[in-house]
Design an enzyme around this catalytic site. Structure first.
Site, mmCIF file in Angstrom:
data_model
loop_
_atom_site.group_PDB
_atom_site.id
_atom_site.type_symbol
_atom_site.label_atom_id
_atom_site.label_comp_id
_atom_site.label_asym_id
_atom_site.label_seq_id
_atom_site.Cartn_x
_atom_site.Cartn_y
_atom_site.Cartn_z
ATOM 1 N N ASN A 94 -28.733 27.558 -26.070
ATOM 2 C CA ASN A 94 -27.817 26.253 -26.627
ATOM 3 C C ASN A 94 -28.463 25.182 -27.673
ATOM 4 O OD1 ASN A 94 -29.927 24.756 -25.277
ATOM 5 N ND2 ASN A 94 -28.532 23.600 -24.123
ATOM 6 N N ASN A 102 -21.773 33.260 -4.486
ATOM 7 C CA ASN A 102 -20.476 33.294 -5.415
ATOM 8 C C ASN A 102 -19.612 34.078 -4.872
ATOM 9 O OD1 ASN A 102 -20.071 33.025 -8.168
ATOM 10 N ND2 ASN A 102 -20.102 35.255 -8.536
ATOM 11 N N LYS A 106 -23.000 30.803 -26.551
ATOM 12 C CA LYS A 106 -24.443 30.707 -26.159
ATOM 13 C C LYS A 106 -25.079 32.368 -26.008
ATOM 14 C CE LYS A 106 -23.975 26.485 -23.500
ATOM 15 N NZ LYS A 106 -24.369 25.801 -22.209
ATOM 16 N N MET A 111 -22.219 20.165 -11.771
ATOM 17 C CA MET A 111 -22.787 20.365 -13.175
ATOM 18 C C MET A 111 -21.484 19.842 -14.102
ATOM 19 S SD MET A 111 -25.127 23.373 -12.919
ATOM 20 C CE MET A 111 -24.826 24.066 -14.650
HETATM 21 P P1 ATR Z 1 -19.845 29.939 -16.691
HETATM 22 O O1 ATR Z 1 -20.359 30.049 -18.254
HETATM 23 O O2 ATR Z 1 -18.974 28.393 -16.768
HETATM 24 O O3 ATR Z 1 -20.813 29.843 -15.625
HETATM 25 P P2 ATR Z 1 -18.454 32.200 -16.258
HETATM 26 O O4 ATR Z 1 -19.696 33.032 -16.603
HETATM 27 O O5 ATR Z 1 -17.357 32.567 -16.280
HETATM 28 O O6 ATR Z 1 -18.729 30.540 -16.685
HETATM 29 O O7 ATR Z 1 -18.840 31.865 -14.524
HETATM 30 C C1 ATR Z 1 -17.827 30.976 -13.837
HETATM 31 C C2 ATR Z 1 -18.435 31.127 -12.394
HETATM 32 O O8 ATR Z 1 -17.486 30.262 -11.454
HETATM 33 C C3 ATR Z 1 -18.387 32.472 -11.597
HETATM 34 O O9 ATR Z 1 -19.646 32.333 -10.772
HETATM 35 C C4 ATR Z 1 -17.245 32.678 -10.835
HETATM 36 O O10 ATR Z 1 -17.229 33.246 -9.666
HETATM 37 P P3 ATR Z 1 -16.943 34.963 -9.914
HETATM 38 O O11 ATR Z 1 -18.047 35.485 -10.485
HETATM 39 O O12 ATR Z 1 -16.602 35.340 -8.644
HETATM 40 O O13 ATR Z 1 -15.790 35.060 -10.689
HETATM 41 C C5 ATR Z 1 -16.932 31.130 -10.524
HETATM 42 N N1 ATR Z 1 -15.516 30.592 -10.238
HETATM 43 C C6 ATR Z 1 -14.670 30.263 -11.140
HETATM 44 N N2 ATR Z 1 -13.480 29.823 -10.374
HETATM 45 C C7 ATR Z 1 -13.879 30.148 -9.286
HETATM 46 C C8 ATR Z 1 -13.134 29.599 -8.132
HETATM 47 N N3 ATR Z 1 -11.758 29.224 -8.141
HETATM 48 N N4 ATR Z 1 -13.749 29.512 -6.828
HETATM 49 C C9 ATR Z 1 -14.849 30.096 -6.849
HETATM 50 N N5 ATR Z 1 -15.873 30.419 -7.749
HETATM 51 C C10 ATR Z 1 -15.243 30.220 -9.034
#
Ligand code: ATR
Length: 282
Positions: free
Chosen positions: A96, A159, A75, A223
């Site tokens: 998208n 976050n 994307k 989501m």
């Molecule tokens: P996407 O495009 O799906 O948003 P991404 O840009 O990799 O994927 O972002 C993933 C999000 O999920 C982030 O906000 C991540 O938190 P961090 O920025 O601290 O990494 C969050 N995330 C992923 N696994 C997580 C977990 N086990 N607990 C809390 N937040 C999580």
């Protein structure tokens, strides 16, 4: 076979590009839209290798393709590639949906409006509500502008990496009352609508949330979607949410918005969501 080939040549071609893409529901959704509206649309899934995205888009364009959906992980690359962007795509930093218009690649982002439309169709109000968005990655960024357009009383991004939430809030602060924090800043606060945009559900995980986070009558929205309620949806039910929704409706709504951009025809999403739901459990 040749009859099928001739038939397809008379249809306008669309596709979703991603990696992995074999399990994408987009071909099914768009074929249901085409059937419902009588539009001459053929839609397929195209798996693209890392590094091969621009070439794949060029090939599809050269073959007479009319438009594309773009999914993970392309994307942001699509955002770079297009020549023109809608305002919401500009803000989202991700595209998208691509529409081929003569020599121009027009990029849009329908994810956020898909979420908002699904909420509104389920009679969930956003205006004047306290909204919590969990996550500060691409999925969260993509929905911020359309959410703020609805004028919530406040929008809090939480976050795991608090700094990313703060940066994101700063980038959208001209659009409304928005702040970004770590999860620890949620203590003793209540929200009417909580949206999970983290990837945590994918791993069956959940950020640690205070027990009294939900206001009376609150809605929780993940989501993600699956045949079973996600970890966040289970938490929501256990903590007294009145309405708990997954992201299947958002998926269909964002597809409908893409279809509208390409065809100028708006499909009726409700029967398509119901059909997909039936297919998921069967
Ligand atoms: P996407 O495009 O799906 O948003 P991404 O840009 O990799 O994927 O972002 C993933 C999000 O999920 C982030 O906000 C991540 O938190 P961090 O920025 O601290 O990494 C969050 N995330 C992923 N696994 C997580 C977990 N086990 N607990 C809390 N937040 C999580």
């Amino acid at each position: 076979m040749s009859d099928l080939f001739d038939f397809r040549r008379r249809l306008d071609n669309y596709a979703v590009m991603g990696n992995p893409v074999t399990h994408s529901k987009s071909p099914r959704i768009h074929s249901l839209f085409a059937e419902q509206t009588g539009e001459s649309v053929h839609y397929e899934a195209i798996q693209v290798d890392p590094g091969g995205f621009a070439q794949a888009v060029g090939n599809f364009d050269a073959s007479g393709g009319k438009g594309l959906n773009i999914t993970v992980p392309f994307k942001q690359e699509a955002w770079q590639l297009v020549n023109e962007r809608s305002d919401r795509a500009e803000r989202a930093g991700a595209v998208n949906t691509i529409k081929f218009i003569d020599m121009t690649l027009y990029g849009d982002n329908t994810d956020g409006i898909g979420l908002v439309n699904d909420l509104l169709n389920n009679r969930i109000e956003i205006a004047n509500k306290r909204v919590l968005l969990m996550g500060a990655g691409g999925a969260a960024r993509g929905v911020l502008a359309p959410l703020l357009d609805q004028q919530p009383a406040q929008l809090v991004i939480a976050n795991r990496t608090a700094e990313k939430a703060r940066e994101l809030a700063h980038a959208f602060c001209d659009l409304g009352n928005i702040e970004g924090n770590g999860y620890e800043a949620l203590d003793n606060r209540q929200f009417d609508l909580i949206i999970n945009a983290t990837a945590a559900s994918l791993q069956g995980e959940l950020p640690s949330l205070p027990d009294n986070l939900l206001a009376t009558g609150a809605t929780c929205y993940d989501m993600m979607y699956g045949s079973e309620p996600t970890t966040f949806m289970q938490w929501a039910t256990q903590h007294g949410a009145i309405t708990v929704l997954d992201g299947l409706g958002m998926l269909v709504e964002q597809a409908a918005e893409s279809f509208y951009l390409w065809r100028d025809v708006r499909p009726d999403t409700k029967p398509v969501i119901e059909q997909l739901r039936r297919e998921m459990v069967s």
